[in-house]
Write an enzyme that holds these catalytic residues in place. Structure first.
Site, PDB file in Angstrom:
ATOM      1  N   HIS A  70       0.799  -1.219   0.000  1.00 42.27           N
ATOM      2  CA  HIS A  70       0.000   0.000   0.000  1.00 42.27           C
ATOM      3  C   HIS A  70       0.838   1.278   0.000  1.00 42.27           C
ATOM      4  O   HIS A  70       0.647   2.170  -0.827  1.00 42.27           O
ATOM      5  CB  HIS A  70      -0.948  -0.010   1.201  1.00 42.27           C
ATOM      6  CG  HIS A  70      -1.914   1.125   1.214  1.00 42.27           C
ATOM      7  ND1 HIS A  70      -2.837   1.331   0.204  1.00 42.27           N
ATOM      8  CD2 HIS A  70      -2.122   2.131   2.121  1.00 42.27           C
ATOM      9  CE1 HIS A  70      -3.563   2.392   0.481  1.00 42.27           C
ATOM     10  NE2 HIS A  70      -3.149   2.914   1.630  1.00 42.27           N
TER      11      HIS A  70
ATOM     12  N   HIS B 292       2.338  11.766   2.622  1.00 45.57           N
ATOM     13  CA  HIS B 292       2.931  10.466   2.961  1.00 45.57           C
ATOM     14  C   HIS B 292       4.368  10.317   2.465  1.00 45.57           C
ATOM     15  O   HIS B 292       4.860   9.194   2.276  1.00 45.57           O
ATOM     16  CB  HIS B 292       2.082   9.315   2.419  1.00 45.57           C
ATOM     17  CG  HIS B 292       0.644   9.376   2.824  1.00 45.57           C
ATOM     18  ND1 HIS B 292       0.253   9.347   4.147  1.00 45.57           N
ATOM     19  CD2 HIS B 292      -0.499   9.467   2.105  1.00 45.57           C
ATOM     20  CE1 HIS B 292      -1.064   9.420   4.210  1.00 45.57           C
ATOM     21  NE2 HIS B 292      -1.544   9.504   2.989  1.00 45.57           N
TER      22      HIS B 292
ATOM     23  N   VAL C 180      -1.124   7.448  -1.598  1.00 43.76           N
ATOM     24  CA  VAL C 180      -1.046   8.846  -2.007  1.00 43.76           C
ATOM     25  C   VAL C 180      -2.118   9.069  -3.072  1.00 43.76           C
ATOM     26  O   VAL C 180      -2.131   8.384  -4.094  1.00 43.76           O
ATOM     27  CB  VAL C 180       0.347   9.190  -2.567  1.00 43.76           C
ATOM     28  CG1 VAL C 180       0.400  10.642  -3.022  1.00 43.76           C
ATOM     29  CG2 VAL C 180       1.409   8.905  -1.522  1.00 43.76           C
TER      30      VAL C 180
END
Length: 816
Positions: free
Chosen positions: A519, A529, A557
């Site tokens: 992920h 992130h 993202v």
């Protein structure tokens, strides 16, 4: 949430001003388009003015080129306890595009509105708080019709179908399925005459002569709010969860005796969610209805599953199948295509036509998506994927439903995804919204979306692998430790142990392409992130590089980005290409205004809009990738948390840009690239000559396209595992046997003179042959171990090989 008297007064003034403007006709059209209509409270009127101002500030050179599409019907979810209430339909509709009023895509309307509840209370109800009025009872005969149907690969030659029902299926229920002939008729040669035969007869469905047993489960989950977007979304329906409904459920004075410990009088939404709850630190927190309140527990539907292709009826790779679920109507038609197996090379026995067919047909085609959620943008992305009729498998990089603590949103997501996922088998990896957000979602995700972990020797559904055509696909969890045992961990990085073993078993002659998906991205040039996964990258990047991983897929993202082949933050032709596809449409909106400048040298393309990708593997050396934008968005208002609210705009994603996207490629609707595997230039891409997948009950190259040597790495439980690092390589020692995956340059860089297996005079003929070859060719021992492990169980090696390996490690690495 918890509006003060001053705010109400100010809101009333703003509402009066707006009414005057409307009556005078000044800027009426602009006011109507500025934001969704919302007149359920005085505070909303003030919010409308704020949104209009916000829009004027952000909409720079952006125009709406098409009317906003209505919500998908699956997004209008009504809880069976209170479905159909008149007030539920008035909880805030949106005006879409041309002015047609449609219901907002609310995932749940759990209760009568506050007005109806208050009216009932004023009429003599026993409750002291709000939400005590009458409500619609559950239907007398809940439906057994299947819904939320989706397909998931379970292993080589197997596909699991999962669906939900409101009532339990019969104990002896089965899923019937059968292979479809090119002319469309379902058949199975061994039982062709059963139940109407190949011609369909009286009941076409009865021609589906294969059966799969049904297993059912259910779970309960506490109703919580884990995200501010639950109440005020940045994209899609602005109010995914009704605070009025939660207030109704929280008010146990509707039914509880005054002396009961769980008797609570709830007077306002502020009693459920404090006004500043989501506006103060810590940001990661949830607020739940009390566990002692029976209405705080969500009961899932019955989650049913059946394994098609199990029990010796392996699915034919690439063949189309029809399937029929218990409760399906007579005219229901469900079909899917079984994922392809690793391709074979042409042989002398093949005809010229067969050889040409093998060379011409695409080996495997994947759809790629992530961070989908459930908005009208998600719907557009799913429609785009549905239009790709040649896809074999959908790869989802995590964050599926964005339920975020409100369990009914798993049901509404399942309905939204059904038209796509009931036809296309889907592999997913866990995202933070699936499993880790305050610990609220793991049960739902793992129950509804199982993975092929058991077939790949994994102990956890969060990490798995599967061969799909010429690709070995590995799914990892970004939320499993990889850097040793943590302070409270009960084991030492089991995912890393499994990963090293899985990589050692990859057979690049059968699956030359190696795809890894997880992920949280390592390579991401967005401030959102950024370097969040640095610890995992530091622990795993060299291992994946040594293994010759070709493509890494990520989400998280909320934008799209493609890297060049990269390693250690610099272009490297032998590194992996990283694809970030967190642009699936969820309600948190785009990250277009957060790109780091300048664009790094390793970043090939980046854009802050929404879409999905297609990865086609043509042969063992070439693959093509295309990302296509489906939706641009523009600032169309503001939430009560002062976040921008985005709505779709542009010509269906073609001639547009998202209003906050500052990337250099913001206007580009398509990104395309060709990936080339050149093992001469990059020897690490040839790494992996293991036995291939280790699936129980299927021989190598069998009907499911899986199989392999079941004894290769299954000599018993792993008693001792250690890792030795040298240069660019990682050596894994299991049971004192080297099962390392090393780049091909390392064996040549670390010769082992005078230590050949032949000189040890092994008693087993296979060992003697391997040793003789080693002695003749001067091949280092670490290279010869592939032959040993592929052909022999571990106990044949245990008498003498550990001492040899210890001596070799001492000699070459200076490590005991």
């Amino acid at each position: 949430v918890g509006t003060s008297k001053m705010a109400r007064s100010s809101a009333a003034v703003m509402q009066a001003l707006l009414l005057l403007l409307l009556l005078s006709g000044a800027a009426a059209a602009g006011a109507a388009a500025a934001s969704p209509s919302s007149a359920s409270s005085l505070a909303d009127a003030a919010s409308m003015s704020q949104r209009s101002t916000h829009k004027r500030m952000e909409l720079t050179s952006v125009t709406s080129a098409f009317t906003r599409p209505p919500a998908h019907p699956a997004l209008d979810f009504n809880d069976v306890r209170l479905a159909g209430s008149e007030a539920a339909s008035s909880t805030g509709g949106k005006q879409y595009g041309g002015g047609a009023s449609v219901s907002a895509p609310a995932p749940a309307t759990l209760a009568a509105t506050a007005a109806a509840a208050a009216a009932a209370a004023e009429g003599g109800g026993d409750a002291d708080g709000v939400g005590s009025g009458d409500h619609t009872e559950p239907p007398a005969n809940p439906s057994s019709t299947p819904e939320q149907v989706h397909l998931l690969p379970r292993g080589p030659g197997e596909v699991t179908v999962v669906w939900a029902t409101a009532v339990a299926v019969e104990p002896d229920a089965v899923v019937r399925f059968g292979r479809v002939k090119p002319d469309g008729a379902a058949h199975e040669s061994e039982n062709a005459g059963k139940g109407g035969g190949e011609d369909g007869g009286e009941d076409d469905a009865m021609a589906l002569t294969l059966e799969a047993a049904v297993m059912s489960t259910a779970y309960t989950a506490q109703i919580c709010l884990g995200e501010p977007n639950n109440l005020q979304a940045v994209m899609g329906n602005m109010h995914p969860v009704s605070l009025t409904d939660l207030t109704y459920l929280a008010n146990t004075s509707r039914w509880a005796p005054r002396e009961a410990a769980n008797y609570h009088v709830i007077d306002s939404p502020a009693d459920v969610v404090p006004p500043t709850w989501f506006e103060t630190k810590p940001w990661s927190k949830a607020i739940c209805l009390p566990y002692s309140n029976p209405d705080a527990q969500y009961q899932s539907p019955l989650i049913n599953a059946a394994h098609m292709g199990a029990a010796g009826t392996g699915l034919a790779p690439g063949a189309t199948y029809r399937y029929f679920l218990p409760g399906d109507s007579h005219d229901t038609r469900r079909t899917f295509r079984a994922p392809p197996s690793p391709p074979r090379s042409p042989t002398k026995a093949d005809t010229p036509a067969a050889t040409d067919s093998l060379a011409a047909a695409p080996a495997a085609v994947f759809g790629v998506v992530g961070d989908t959620g459930q908005t009208e943008v998600t719907h557009a992305v799913f429609q785009h994927l549905q239009a790709m009729t040649d896809l074999d498998v959908l790869l989802h990089t995590g964050d599926l439903s964005y339920a975020d603590g409100f369990p009914p949103r798993w049901d509404s997501f399942g309905r939204l995804a059904e038209p796509l996922m009931s036809k296309l088998p889907t592999l997913s990896t866990p995202g933070n919204h699936d499993v880790t957000l305050n610990g609220l979602e793991s049960t739902a995700y793992h129950t509804r979306y199982p993975t092929p972990y058991a077939a790949s020797g994994s102990a956890s559904p969060s990490w798995w692998s599967l061969d799909v055509g010429p690709a070995h696909v590995i799914g990892l969890s970004s939320y499993a430790p990889v850097a040793g045992r943590g302070m409270f961990d009960g084991s030492d990085s089991p995912m890393l142990t499994w990963l090293l073993r899985d990589l050692a078993g990859v057979d690049r002659t059968r699956t030359p392409w190696l795809i890894v998906m997880f992920h949280v991205p390592w390579y991401n040039s967005n401030a959102g992130h950024f370097k969040e996964a640095w610890r995992a990258q530091a622990a795993l990047e060299d291992t994946l590089y040594a293994a010759g991983v070709d493509v890494v897929l990520n989400g998280h993202v909320h934008s799209y980005e493609r890297s060049h082949a990269v390693r250690n933050w610099a272009p490297d032709p032998c590194g992996a290409v990283h694809l970030v596809v967190g642009d699936g449409g969820n309600y948190e909106g785009p990250y277009g205004n957060r790109w780091r400048q300048p664009q790094p040298a390793w970043s090939a393309f980046r854009e802050g809009s929404f879409g999905a990708g297609r990865l086609e593997i043509h042969n063992d050396t070439h693959a093509s990738w295309e990302w296509r934008r489906t939706t641009c968005v523009e600032a169309a208002g503001a939430t009560d948390f002062n976040d921008t609210w985005f709505a779709p705009t542009g010509d269906r994603g073609v001639n547009c840009r998202s209003s906050n996207d500052v990337s250099a490629q913001a206007m580009e609707a398509v990104d395309a690239a060709v990936f080339v595997r050149d093992i001469d230039a990059c020897p690490n891409r040839a790494a992996g000559t293991g036995a291939g997948p280790r699936s129980r009950g299927l021989p190598s190259g069998g009907g499911g396209g899986g199989g392999g040597d079941a004894t290769s790495f299954q000599g018993g439980p792993l008693r001792r595992i250690s890792k030795l690092e040298h240069g660019e390589g990682v050596i894994l020692v299991v049971h004192d046997l080297i099962l390392a995956l090393l780049p091909s340059s390392i064996p040549h860089a670390l010769p082992c003179p005078g230590l050949a297996l032949g000189s040890l005079r092994p008693r087993h003929p296979a060992l003697a042959a391997a040793g003789a070859a080693t002695a003749r060719g001067g091949m280092p021992l670490v290279h010869a171990r592939v032959t040993l492990i592929r052909h022999l169980p571990g106990d044949h090696l245990g008498n003498f090989l550990p001492e040899v390996l210890r001596a070799w490690v001492n000699l070459q690495l200076g490590v005991v």
